[in-house]
Scaffold this motif. Structure first.
Motif, PDB file in Angstrom:
ATOM      1  N   TYR A   1     -32.936 -31.172 -15.753  1.00 58.16           N
ATOM      2  CA  TYR A   1     -33.173 -32.208 -14.741  1.00 58.16           C
ATOM      3  C   TYR A   1     -31.906 -32.383 -13.916  1.00 58.16           C
ATOM      4  O   TYR A   1     -30.972 -31.599 -14.025  1.00 58.16           O
ATOM      5  CB  TYR A   1     -33.637 -33.543 -15.385  1.00 58.16           C
TER       6      TYR A   1
ATOM      7  N   ILE B   1     -29.131 -32.451 -10.991  1.00 62.89           N
ATOM      8  CA  ILE B   1     -28.696 -31.571  -9.907  1.00 62.89           C
ATOM      9  C   ILE B   1     -29.147 -30.123 -10.150  1.00 62.89           C
ATOM     10  O   ILE B   1     -29.579 -29.431  -9.223  1.00 62.89           O
ATOM     11  CB  ILE B   1     -27.162 -31.694  -9.761  1.00 62.89           C
TER      12      ILE B   1
ATOM     13  N   ASN C   1     -23.527 -25.244 -13.496  1.00 63.13           N
ATOM     14  CA  ASN C   1     -23.817 -26.664 -13.262  1.00 63.13           C
ATOM     15  C   ASN C   1     -23.829 -27.498 -14.548  1.00 63.13           C
ATOM     16  O   ASN C   1     -23.467 -28.670 -14.520  1.00 63.13           O
ATOM     17  CB  ASN C   1     -25.187 -26.769 -12.552  1.00 63.13           C
TER      18      ASN C   1
ATOM     19  N   TYR D   1     -14.052 -36.323 -20.002  1.00 63.17           N
ATOM     20  CA  TYR D   1     -14.714 -35.788 -18.801  1.00 63.17           C
ATOM     21  C   TYR D   1     -13.695 -35.340 -17.760  1.00 63.17           C
ATOM     22  O   TYR D   1     -13.749 -34.219 -17.256  1.00 63.17           O
ATOM     23  CB  TYR D   1     -15.648 -36.854 -18.229  1.00 63.17           C
TER      24      TYR D   1
ATOM     25  N   VAL E   1     -24.104 -38.972  -7.352  1.00 62.72           N
ATOM     26  CA  VAL E   1     -25.516 -38.645  -7.164  1.00 62.72           C
ATOM     27  C   VAL E   1     -26.401 -39.424  -8.135  1.00 62.72           C
ATOM     28  O   VAL E   1     -26.116 -39.484  -9.345  1.00 62.72           O
ATOM     29  CB  VAL E   1     -25.735 -37.126  -7.384  1.00 62.72           C
TER      30      VAL E   1
ATOM     31  N   ARG F   1     -27.914 -40.858 -14.399  1.00 66.00           N
ATOM     32  CA  ARG F   1     -26.891 -41.588 -13.668  1.00 66.00           C
ATOM     33  C   ARG F   1     -27.543 -42.438 -12.584  1.00 66.00           C
ATOM     34  O   ARG F   1     -27.527 -42.106 -11.405  1.00 66.00           O
ATOM     35  CB  ARG F   1     -25.915 -40.582 -13.055  1.00 66.00           C
TER      36      ARG F   1
HETATM   37  N1  LIG Z   1     -24.458 -36.993 -10.920  1.00 71.89           N
HETATM   38  C1  LIG Z   1     -23.262 -37.190 -10.364  1.00 71.89           C
HETATM   39  O1  LIG Z   1     -23.019 -38.199  -9.683  1.00 71.89           O
HETATM   40  C2  LIG Z   1     -22.161 -36.171 -10.533  1.00 71.89           C
HETATM   41  C3  LIG Z   1     -20.925 -36.443  -9.958  1.00 71.89           C
HETATM   42  C4  LIG Z   1     -19.913 -35.492 -10.059  1.00 71.89           C
HETATM   43  C5  LIG Z   1     -20.157 -34.293 -10.717  1.00 71.89           C
HETATM   44  N2  LIG Z   1     -21.369 -34.064 -11.295  1.00 71.89           N
HETATM   45  C6  LIG Z   1     -21.560 -32.778 -11.970  1.00 71.89           C
HETATM   46  O2  LIG Z   1     -22.777 -32.199 -11.529  1.00 71.89           O
HETATM   47  C7  LIG Z   1     -23.353 -31.409 -12.575  1.00 71.89           C
HETATM   48  C8  LIG Z   1     -24.765 -31.864 -12.838  1.00 71.89           C
HETATM   49  O3  LIG Z   1     -24.735 -33.257 -13.106  1.00 71.89           O
HETATM   50  P1  LIG Z   1     -26.050 -34.139 -13.296  1.00 71.89           P
HETATM   51  O4  LIG Z   1     -25.721 -35.487 -12.811  1.00 71.89           O
HETATM   52  O5  LIG Z   1     -27.244 -33.422 -12.785  1.00 71.89           O
HETATM   53  O6  LIG Z   1     -26.056 -34.193 -14.897  1.00 71.89           O
HETATM   54  P2  LIG Z   1     -27.262 -34.260 -15.907  1.00 71.89           P
HETATM   55  O7  LIG Z   1     -28.401 -34.974 -15.264  1.00 71.89           O
HETATM   56  O8  LIG Z   1     -26.707 -34.781 -17.184  1.00 71.89           O
HETATM   57  O9  LIG Z   1     -27.660 -32.738 -16.048  1.00 71.89           O
HETATM   58  C9  LIG Z   1     -26.835 -31.840 -16.733  1.00 71.89           C
HETATM   59  C10 LIG Z   1     -27.712 -30.739 -17.234  1.00 71.89           C
HETATM   60  O10 LIG Z   1     -26.937 -29.850 -18.045  1.00 71.89           O
HETATM   61  C11 LIG Z   1     -27.637 -29.666 -19.267  1.00 71.89           C
HETATM   62  N3  LIG Z   1     -26.737 -29.330 -20.348  1.00 71.89           N
HETATM   63  C12 LIG Z   1     -25.861 -30.144 -20.986  1.00 71.89           C
HETATM   64  N4  LIG Z   1     -25.238 -29.465 -21.952  1.00 71.89           N
HETATM   65  C13 LIG Z   1     -25.717 -28.193 -21.909  1.00 71.89           C
HETATM   66  C14 LIG Z   1     -25.478 -27.031 -22.667  1.00 71.89           C
HETATM   67  N5  LIG Z   1     -24.614 -27.026 -23.671  1.00 71.89           N
HETATM   68  N6  LIG Z   1     -26.167 -25.900 -22.344  1.00 71.89           N
HETATM   69  C15 LIG Z   1     -27.054 -25.886 -21.335  1.00 71.89           C
HETATM   70  N7  LIG Z   1     -27.345 -26.966 -20.586  1.00 71.89           N
HETATM   71  C16 LIG Z   1     -26.687 -28.105 -20.880  1.00 71.89           C
HETATM   72  C17 LIG Z   1     -28.338 -30.980 -19.500  1.00 71.89           C
HETATM   73  O11 LIG Z   1     -29.341 -30.861 -20.481  1.00 71.89           O
HETATM   74  P3  LIG Z   1     -29.603 -32.102 -21.492  1.00 71.89           P
HETATM   75  O12 LIG Z   1     -29.825 -33.288 -20.676  1.00 71.89           O
HETATM   76  O13 LIG Z   1     -30.780 -31.689 -22.267  1.00 71.89           O
HETATM   77  O14 LIG Z   1     -28.340 -32.306 -22.290  1.00 71.89           O
HETATM   78  C18 LIG Z   1     -28.859 -31.262 -18.103  1.00 71.89           C
HETATM   79  O15 LIG Z   1     -30.008 -30.509 -17.818  1.00 71.89           O
HETATM   80  C19 LIG Z   1     -22.419 -31.572 -13.769  1.00 71.89           C
HETATM   81  O16 LIG Z   1     -21.509 -30.502 -13.793  1.00 71.89           O
HETATM   82  C20 LIG Z   1     -21.701 -32.875 -13.479  1.00 71.89           C
HETATM   83  O17 LIG Z   1     -20.436 -32.952 -14.111  1.00 71.89           O
HETATM   84  C21 LIG Z   1     -22.376 -34.974 -11.220  1.00 71.89           C
END
Ligand SMILES: NC(=O)c1ccc[n+]([C@@H]2O[C@H](COP(=O)([O-])OP(=O)(O)OC[C@H]3O[C@@H](n4cnc5c(N)ncnc54)[C@H](OP(=O)(O)O)[C@@H]3O)[C@@H](O)[C@H]2O)c1
Length: 227
Positions: free
Chosen positions: A11, A13, A79, A150, A183, A188
């Motif tokens: 799910y 990004i 990602n 983090y 995002v 989040r």
């Molecule tokens: N959202 C923001 O505002 C924001 C801001 C800055 C940077 N980012 C970066 O953007 C990226 C995506 O963020 P997001 O907000 O979409 O996060 P997210 O909703 O938590 O999605 C992260 C994804 O990675 C998966 N994942 C976690 N551990 C894993 C593993 N060991 N192997 C394979 N998949 C794994 C998660 O699966 P599970 O849920 O099943 O664990 C989830 O599908 C990340 O790198 C994050 O640090 C996000």
């Protein structure tokens, strides 16, 4: 049409990247941590393939790279990431196993993913590799402290991505670390930017990557971030 491999597509990004590239007719290899995500992800298009894999599983990465051995990958999007809740004390540290788990998934695993798919990307037309980082990983931009696991994991990712940009330049591979903004996703809720806007912006940055801009740390809406 090109092919993209994206980690962390359950799910957020990662899923949105898969959705947008699928809409544009790309072949999408989506890595999901939870096999229950398969139906949702493969429903995006008949050209979306779901691979159930933990990105920190080195043997699993090697097996997937072998399965896809004849498949050039135009774009690799590192990602997948995780977060640790705050603990007690002034530094609010999680326990050391949790801190180490975050480092392993956010900073170590993307290097092994890049290594596993080096040849696939090198054989492609586009030869692009991006790492989803965050402003929180910028040392120069750190004005508020906290979130040790983090922040430090993403700062380490920056260093790895910079080195990869240098080491893979011999293949003509271009790379970038991308900050998606704050995002709003399933995990989040407090984020300000809709996920489709962030991903559309990052896709624009990816499309504009060149040998001159490789190895940079860029915002989803343009402009660079200090390391
Ligand atoms: N959202 C923001 O505002 C924001 C801001 C800055 C940077 N980012 C970066 O953007 C990226 C995506 O963020 P997001 O907000 O979409 O996060 P997210 O909703 O938590 O999605 C992260 C994804 O990675 C998966 N994942 C976690 N551990 C894993 C593993 N060991 N192997 C394979 N998949 C794994 C998660 O699966 P599970 O849920 O099943 O664990 C989830 O599908 C990340 O790198 C994050 O640090 C996000």
């Amino acid at each position: 049409m090109p092919t993209v491999l994206i980690t962390g597509c359950d799910y957020g990004i990662g899923f949105e990247f898969a959705r947008q590239y699928a809409d544009d007719g790309w072949t999408v290899h989506a890595i999901c941590l939870d096999d229950a995500s398969r139906d949702k992800v493969t429903a995006l298009s008949s050209k979306v393939h779901c691979h159930h894999l933990d990105v920190a599983d080195e043997a699993g990465l090697a097996a997937l790279a072998d399965t896809l051995h004849d498949q050039p990958i135009d774009l690799l999007i590192n990602n997948a990431a995780t977060f640790a809740p705050d603990g007690p004390g002034t530094l609010m540290l999680p326990d050391i196993d949790e801190y180490t788990r975050v480092m392993k998934i956010n900073a170590v695993a993307p290097v092994y993913v890049a290594n596993a798919f080096e040849d696939h990307v090198a054989r492609s037309d586009r030869r692009q590799m991006v790492f989803i980082g965050t402003r929180s990983g910028s040392i120069g931009d750190n004005g508020s402290g906290g979130h040790y696991a983090y922040r430090c994991s993403k700062a380490a990712l920056n260093m790895a991505a910079k080195s990869i940009s240098i080491d893979f330049a011999k293949h003509g591979i271009v790379t970038a670390v991308l900050h998606p903004g704050s995002v709003a996703t399933e995990t989040r809720k407090g984020g300000q930017i809709p996920v489709d806007q962030s991903v559309t912006g990052m896709r624009g940055i990816i499309d504009g990557l060149t040998a001159e801009t490789t190895g940079t740390f860029q915002r989803y809406d343009g402009g660079t971030i200090e390391w």
